[in-house]
Design a protein around this motif. Structure first.
Motif, PDB file in Angstrom:
ATOM      1  N   MET A 128       1.415   2.975  -9.990  1.00  0.00           N
ATOM      2  CA  MET A 128       0.787   2.438 -11.186  1.00  0.00           C
ATOM      3  C   MET A 128       1.851   1.928 -12.145  1.00  0.00           C
ATOM      4  SD  MET A 128      -2.400   4.934 -12.168  1.00  0.00           S
ATOM      5  CE  MET A 128      -3.827   5.072 -11.087  1.00  0.00           C
ATOM      6  N   ALA A 129       1.404   1.056 -13.050  1.00  0.00           N
ATOM      7  CA  ALA A 129       2.337   0.506 -14.041  1.00  0.00           C
ATOM      8  C   ALA A 129       2.888   1.623 -14.923  1.00  0.00           C
ATOM      9  CB  ALA A 129       1.641  -0.560 -14.881  1.00  0.00           C
ATOM     10  N   LYS A 130       2.027   2.576 -15.282  1.00  0.00           N
ATOM     11  CA  LYS A 130       2.473   3.716 -16.075  1.00  0.00           C
ATOM     12  C   LYS A 130       3.067   4.775 -15.159  1.00  0.00           C
ATOM     13  CE  LYS A 130      -0.833   2.995 -19.833  1.00  0.00           C
ATOM     14  NZ  LYS A 130      -1.908   3.556 -20.651  1.00  0.00           N
ATOM     15  N   GLY A 131       4.049   5.504 -15.658  1.00  0.00           N
ATOM     16  CA  GLY A 131       4.688   6.538 -14.868  1.00  0.00           C
ATOM     17  C   GLY A 131       3.779   7.709 -14.587  1.00  0.00           C
ATOM     18  N   ALA A 132       4.168   8.523 -13.590  1.00  0.00           N
ATOM     19  CA  ALA A 132       3.348   9.662 -13.178  1.00  0.00           C
ATOM     20  C   ALA A 132       3.130  10.648 -14.326  1.00  0.00           C
ATOM     21  CB  ALA A 132       4.005  10.367 -11.990  1.00  0.00           C
ATOM     22  N   ARG A 133       4.154  10.862 -15.144  1.00  0.00           N
ATOM     23  CA  ARG A 133       4.031  11.807 -16.252  1.00  0.00           C
ATOM     24  C   ARG A 133       3.025  11.304 -17.285  1.00  0.00           C
ATOM     25  NH1 ARG A 133       6.313  13.984 -20.973  1.00  0.00           N
ATOM     26  NH2 ARG A 133       6.847  16.182 -20.766  1.00  0.00           N
ATOM     27  N   GLU A 134       3.038  10.013 -17.554  1.00  0.00           N
ATOM     28  CA  GLU A 134       2.106   9.439 -18.529  1.00  0.00           C
ATOM     29  C   GLU A 134       0.675   9.481 -18.003  1.00  0.00           C
ATOM     30  OE1 GLU A 134       1.636   5.430 -21.315  1.00  0.00           O
ATOM     31  OE2 GLU A 134       3.242   5.552 -19.815  1.00  0.00           O
ATOM     32  N   VAL A 135       0.521   9.207 -16.712  1.00  0.00           N
ATOM     33  CA  VAL A 135      -0.815   9.293 -16.093  1.00  0.00           C
ATOM     34  C   VAL A 135      -1.317  10.729 -16.142  1.00  0.00           C
ATOM     35  CG1 VAL A 135      -2.108   9.029 -13.947  1.00  0.00           C
ATOM     36  CG2 VAL A 135      -0.433   7.295 -14.608  1.00  0.00           C
ATOM     37  N   ASN A 136      -0.433  11.668 -15.845  1.00  0.00           N
ATOM     38  CA  ASN A 136      -0.790  13.080 -15.899  1.00  0.00           C
ATOM     39  C   ASN A 136      -1.255  13.471 -17.295  1.00  0.00           C
ATOM     40  OD1 ASN A 136      -1.132  15.747 -15.101  1.00  0.00           O
ATOM     41  ND2 ASN A 136       1.040  16.248 -15.197  1.00  0.00           N
ATOM     42  N   ALA A 137      -0.573  12.948 -18.311  1.00  0.00           N
ATOM     43  CA  ALA A 137      -0.944  13.253 -19.704  1.00  0.00           C
ATOM     44  C   ALA A 137      -2.354  12.767 -20.010  1.00  0.00           C
ATOM     45  CB  ALA A 137       0.062  12.603 -20.661  1.00  0.00           C
ATOM     46  N   ILE A 138      -2.696  11.585 -19.530  1.00  0.00           N
ATOM     47  CA  ILE A 138      -4.026  11.019 -19.783  1.00  0.00           C
ATOM     48  C   ILE A 138      -5.098  11.851 -19.094  1.00  0.00           C
ATOM     49  CG2 ILE A 138      -5.527   9.029 -19.358  1.00  0.00           C
ATOM     50  CD1 ILE A 138      -2.976   7.286 -19.677  1.00  0.00           C
ATOM     51  N   LEU A 139      -4.867  12.204 -17.823  1.00  0.00           N
ATOM     52  CA  LEU A 139      -5.856  12.972 -17.072  1.00  0.00           C
ATOM     53  C   LEU A 139      -6.016  14.385 -17.634  1.00  0.00           C
ATOM     54  CD1 LEU A 139      -5.032  11.856 -13.409  1.00  0.00           C
ATOM     55  CD2 LEU A 139      -6.763  10.945 -14.974  1.00  0.00           C
TER      56      LEU A 139
END
Length: 484
Positions: free
Chosen positions: A264-275
């Motif tokens: 994804m365009a966003k990093g794994a840590r940022e995606v994790n934060a959203i979820l």
């Protein structure tokens, strides 16, 4: 006391349909409380005092007979398709008598919610169809648990800034055809009688915030066993225990999400934060509803006592200082209820399932026959490309301001509801004196149950900090987080 219909549907474009659902769910909640909860909550609590490993099998069967484990499943997956907003009202009603019973039902839907948030509709359908089949067959229901906390990492796993500091041991190693899962999960509600367990593990224990792996582990899977049941102070009817994974192989088809494998365009840590925010902003609202229910239950106990007891020649309820205490308790309940209502409305507007509030989508999912949805829509939703697109769209559309706003209100509802529930129980016991300490007076059990609200879904201290940090982020201010 509060008009649930007008408060929830205010400003909604699906007001009439949602109002009807609310009325139906409240009627069901009242009937379930009268027929199942009130006659049994006290004796179930005593059962666990006598037998620490006792499980509430009779209650599970009765709840299934009422259709409570499929009521809030989407129709496309075989459920009855009721709005998630109505569940908070149900939670409040049942929690006003027994929080343990309410939690059993709520935890099941938290597991369903987590799979939903990952957009893995194919796996979600597999799990939901098993739940529906079990209900139709009668007997013991199929439930879902959530396995996130570990022996030395409780709060850590629920806050992104703390995950990498936690002592985590649950690891998922990618193998051909699946994942090898090892480690222990602790304090897992419903773990000892659920069929499915939504487990959070990590591909790299040195970088857990960037490498979470969510797996659905089914009861009976080789390498999976149950550990001890915890000896809890309250909510005893809802068992909390250990899940042990010893080189447990989980097939690829039971993978909910592997963040380290996503592109994804966003990093794994940022995606994790959203979820994480999506999940906790929903679950903490549920705890707020529990707190409001408990605050109401304690107020009702105190009110009933004041109506029948006399202070000298006057009824207690006619004495001004007693009235002042009762007024404070009523105010506490109303405050807790208002807080979770606000958080719930905000989630419905901008949360992960906001699209379901679109009038066209809502009516389509509500009125289109379940069989037609499963025949036409489900095959499309279950394709890899559509599931990947759904998750990608959620990540792209997750506005940082709204994420912080939902997080703030969820933590506010959670902490306020928990604290006011405890406060009302304490006020009731002060008013009732030694009578309030008796098990048959109900209030001491309510207090034991309420204290746990201050701990789970992140302890209140952490939630207060999160509330403050969220407000700072909304204002564009940068502050150190959890700097201790």
């Amino acid at each position: 006391m509060l008009d649930e219909q007008s408060d929830i549907v205010a400003g909604s474009k699906i007001a009439s349909s949602l109002q009807k659902e609310i009325e139906e769910v409240l009627q069901l909640a009242h009937r379930f409380k009268e027929e199942v909860v009130l006659p049994n909550f006290s004796q179930y609590d005593l059962h666990v005092f006598k037998d620490l490993d006792w499980l509430p099998e009779e209650f599970l069967k009765r709840a299934a007979a009422f259709g409570l484990f499929t009521l809030w499943l989407p129709k496309i997956f075989g459920g009855k398709g009721y709005s998630p907003q109505t569940m908070a009202l149900f939670n409040e009603e049942i929690a006003s008598v027994c929080l343990g019973m309410a939690n059993i039902i709520a935890v099941h839907y938290l597991g369903i919610t987590i799979v939903s948030v990952t957009s893995n509709f194919k796996l979600l359908n597999t799990i939901c169809q098993e739940v529906v089949r079990a209900e139709k067959l009668g007997g013991f229901p199929c439930l879902v648990s959530v396995a996130a906390t570990e022996p030395d990492a409780g709060t850590d796993v629920e806050e992104l800034e703390l995950i990498d500091r936690g002592t985590l041991i649950c690891k998922a190693i990618k193998k051909e055809g699946g994942y090898l899962l090892s480690g222990t999960k602790s304090f897992i509600s419903n773990g000892h009688f659920s069929t499915w367990h939504i487990v959070t593990a990590y591909a790299d224990l040195k970088r857990p915030s960037q490498t979470p792996v969510l797996l659905a582990v089914k009861k009976g899977t080789m390498g999976f066993s149950l550990g001890k049941i915890e000896r809890k102070m309250g909510q005893k009817v809802c068992p909390t225990g250990e899940l042990i994974f010893d080189n447990c192989f989980v097939k690829d088809e039971h993978l909910c999400l592997d963040l380290s494998a996503l592109k994804m365009a966003k990093g794994a840590r940022e995606v994790n934060a959203i979820l994480l925010n999506d999940i906790l902003s929903l679950s903490r609202v549920g705890v707020g509803a529990f707190g409001a229910g408990m605050a109401r239950g304690a107020y009702q106990c105190a009110l009933d006592y004041a109506k029948k007891e006399y202070l000298g020649k006057e009824r207690a309820i006619d004495v001004e200082w007693v009235q002042s205490i009762l007024a404070s308790m009523l105010q506490n309940f109303l405050g807790a209820k208002s807080a979770y209502f606000q958080a719930m409305r905000l989630n419905a507007k901008v949360g992960p399932f906001a699209s379901m509030q679109n009038p066209i989508v809502y009516r389509l999912l509500k009125w289109l026959p379940s069989s037609l949805q499963q025949r036409v829509l489900l095959p499309i939703l279950s394709t890899s490309s559509v599931m990947a697109r759904a998750l990608s769209d959620r990540i792209k559309k997750a506005d940082p301001f709204y994420c912080h706003q939902t997080s703030l209100w969820a933590s506010h509802a959670k902490t306020l509801g928990a604290d006011l529930a405890v406060k009302n129980c304490q006020l009731a016991i002060e008013l009732m004196g030694k009578i309030g300490l008796r098990h048959d007076a109900k209030i001491e059990k309510l207090l034991r149950d309420a204290k746990l609200l201050q701990i789970y879904e992140g302890p209140n201290q952490i939630n207060r900090l999160n509330l403050f940090y969220s407000s700072m982020k909304m204002a564009g201010e940068k502050v150190k987080e959890y700097d201790s």
